[in-house]
Design a protein around this motif. Structure first.
Motif, short mmCIF file in Angstrom:
data_model
loop_
_atom_site.label_atom_id
_atom_site.label_comp_id
_atom_site.label_asym_id
_atom_site.label_seq_id
_atom_site.Cartn_x
_atom_site.Cartn_y
_atom_site.Cartn_z
N PHE A 100 11.07 -8.33 5.09
CA PHE A 100 10.15 -9.46 5.10
C PHE A 100 8.75 -8.94 5.38
N SER A 101 7.75 -9.77 5.07
CA SER A 101 6.36 -9.33 5.14
C SER A 101 5.46 -10.51 5.46
N ASP A 116 12.22 -9.79 -2.93
CA ASP A 116 11.35 -9.34 -4.01
C ASP A 116 9.93 -9.85 -3.90
N ASP A 117 9.69 -10.83 -3.02
CA ASP A 117 8.32 -11.29 -2.80
C ASP A 117 7.53 -10.33 -1.92
N VAL A 118 8.20 -9.37 -1.31
CA VAL A 118 7.53 -8.41 -0.44
C VAL A 118 6.81 -7.37 -1.29
N PRO A 119 5.55 -7.06 -0.99
CA PRO A 119 4.80 -6.09 -1.81
C PRO A 119 5.29 -4.66 -1.61
N HIS A 120 4.83 -3.78 -2.47
CA HIS A 120 5.18 -2.37 -2.38
C HIS A 120 4.50 -1.74 -1.16
N THR A 121 5.07 -0.65 -0.69
CA THR A 121 4.60 -0.03 0.56
C THR A 121 4.05 1.38 0.36
N GLN A 122 3.84 1.80 -0.89
CA GLN A 122 3.42 3.19 -1.12
C GLN A 122 2.11 3.53 -0.41
N TYR A 175 8.47 -5.36 7.20
CA TYR A 175 9.58 -4.98 8.07
C TYR A 175 10.79 -4.69 7.19
N ASP A 176 11.18 -3.43 7.13
CA ASP A 176 12.36 -3.01 6.38
C ASP A 176 13.49 -2.84 7.40
N TYR A 183 6.11 -1.03 8.10
CA TYR A 183 4.98 -0.51 7.33
C TYR A 183 3.76 -1.39 7.59
N PHE A 184 2.57 -0.79 7.60
CA PHE A 184 1.37 -1.61 7.77
C PHE A 184 0.16 -0.91 7.15
N ALA A 185 -0.80 -1.74 6.75
CA ALA A 185 -2.05 -1.25 6.16
C ALA A 185 -3.07 -2.38 6.21
N PRO A 186 -4.37 -2.04 6.31
CA PRO A 186 -5.40 -3.09 6.28
C PRO A 186 -5.35 -3.85 4.96
N GLU A 187 -5.65 -5.14 5.02
CA GLU A 187 -5.73 -5.95 3.81
C GLU A 187 -6.88 -6.92 3.98
N ASN A 188 -7.91 -6.76 3.20
CA ASN A 188 -9.13 -7.54 3.36
C ASN A 188 -8.86 -9.03 3.21
#
Length: 458
Positions: free
Chosen positions: A247-248, A267-273, A435-436, A443-448
């Motif tokens: 979930f995200s 599948d609504d969760v975005p990619h984490t690369q 959250y996997d 996983y985390f990253a900034p998102e404007n």
């Protein structure tokens, strides 16, 4: 285990939670079901619409509380349940289906609601759930592994009620009731996504929750990783049903009224690369509630680029007989950061040292560390970095994510605790979290401005 918070420091999260807590019901059409393929769905995250004369985000990006709002408030001595964000879902089928707002809590694993008949009822819109009117409502057998043992014997039977006991990690809400299976629905644009067999808890006496419900919240969506939470239920689906293990969410700044957000699954969760990640601790540990939260290995804290010394051990989880204490967890349902006392003292001292050359006045008041606000202070407030066990995994907190403006003062928005550290919602704003649960990573990253959640599927 119950967490004890330092009493004088409780007021800040109480003010934030009381004012920021959602107070408006969102229509059923605010969820977003999966597109073709049916591998995911999303629930609307509901922030508070109550940004008014008592609280706002100024052009400087800081949360501002009017001074009278903090001094006039006389809350009970516990933190609000659920914190700053809630979700909208329909519960039940047929004549029993109703749409409710549930507080988000990632430290417990029970989705519970107030159900009829209600002892000591209080105002709630819509009215409490009526199990007798929903044909899909089925009691969970009393011998299920996640039921509490019955009072009368050591060996429960199918006929026994399946009792639950849900306590937030911070000890603020203590709820009991009986577990059942029910159908949840998430709808948008005339389409509907249903999840059958979700375990929900019915409580018939939630008097302790009424001060937190605001007349709108019907209960709590426990999104902890252990049985019988929603994410655990989704991960157990078999016989052709899609299994969901991720979930995200991205929490938008409440000052951005033109943005909203979703709690996304599958599948609504975005990619984490492009994201960094840290390990979820205790994946194979006891089934006790103390391990349902998303504990992580916080190994360091830096203030303005200077590491705090001898702090790693303070965030470790410890066992004393049958009791576990300390540790660090993520929770979007806790309004702001909670930090174990010895670590908080080091953080506070480092902030004071950093600002000492400015000759600023430290102000006594309801909060443990406040300064008289000046333009010079705002320009020199330090950035704080949280370092996790993985070298690349750092969570950078600009001053706007750790300080709040209260009247004419600027205060450190961290609550002191005797036995736990929680990275709360205020520290997670404008960052994407994934959250996997199956693979045990966050996983985390900034998102404007959480732009990816501006009302369309990812």
């Amino acid at each position: 285990m119950s967490m004890k918070l330092a009493a004088p420091a409780l007021l800040l999260p109480l003010v934030l939670a009381a004012i920021l807590h959602p107070a408006a019901v969102v229509a059923v059409g605010d969820g977003t079901p999966a597109g073709p393929g049916g591998g995911g769905f999303s629930l609307r995250l509901v922030p508070s619409p109550g940004w008014n004369r008592t609280i706002h985000v100024d052009d400087d990006g800081f949360v501002h509380l009017n001074e009278h709002a903090t001094t006039a408030l006389r809350p009970p001595m516990h933190t609000q349940v659920g914190g700053m964000y809630s979700v909208v879902t329909s519960v039940g089928t047929g004549a029993g289906r109703r749409t409710y707002v549930l507080a988000l809590d990632m430290t417990t694993s029970v989705l519970w609601m107030q159900c009829k008949p209600v002892q000591e009822p209080f105002a709630q819109q819509p009215p409490p759930f009526e199990p007798a009117k929903s044909p899909s409502f089925r009691p969970v057998p009393g011998n299920n592994a996640f039921c509490l043992p019955p009072d009368h014997e050591d060996h429960p039977t199918v006929q026994d009620p399946c009792k639950f006991h849900s306590i937030r990690l911070d000890g603020s809400t203590d709820m009991r009731g009986v577990l059942s299976n029910e159908t949840l629905a998430f709808a948008a644009s005339g389409r509907q996504a249903e999840v059958a067999g979700v375990v929900i808890g019915c409580t018939h006496n939630s008097n302790g929750f009424k001060f937190n419900s605001h007349g709108v919240l019907a209960g709590v969506l426990g999104l902890g990783r252990q049985a019988p939470s929603l994410i655990w239920t989704l991960g157990q689906h078999r016989h052709g049903a899609v299994q969901v293990h991720r979930f995200s969410y991205c929490l938008p700044n409440h000052g951005s009224s033109d943005h909203h957000s979703f709690l996304r699954f599958g599948d609504d969760v975005p990619h984490t690369q492009h994201m960094v990640s840290t390990k979820i601790m205790y994946m194979a540990a006891t089934a006790g509630r103390d391990f349902s939260a998303y504990f992580v290995s916080l190994t360091g804290v830096s203030v303005a680029g200077k590491p705090l010394h001898d702090i790693k051990e303070l965030f470790r989880r410890h066992v004393h007989g049958q009791e576990w204490t300390s540790g660090c967890a993520f929770d979007a349902g806790t309004p702001t950061m909670v930090m174990i006392m010895p670590a908080y003292n080091k953080l506070k001292d480092a902030v004071v040292r950093h600002l000492k050359p400015l000759g600023l006045q430290i102000v006594s008041g309801q909060y443990h560390l406040c300064f008289r606000a000046t333009s010079q202070l705002r320009q020199h407030l330090p950035t704080v970095t949280l370092q996790f066990a993985e070298t690349e995994a750092r969570l950078v907190l600009p001053p706007q994510r750790l300080f709040v403006a209260v009247g004419h003062d600027i205060c450190l928005a961290v609550v002191r605790s005797y036995d736990i550290t929680i990275i709360g919602a205020m520290q997670q704003v404008d960052k994407r979290f994934v959250y996997d649960v199956r693979n045990g990573r966050i996983y985390f990253a900034p998102e404007n401005a959480c732009h990816a959640d501006a009302g369309h599927q990812i």
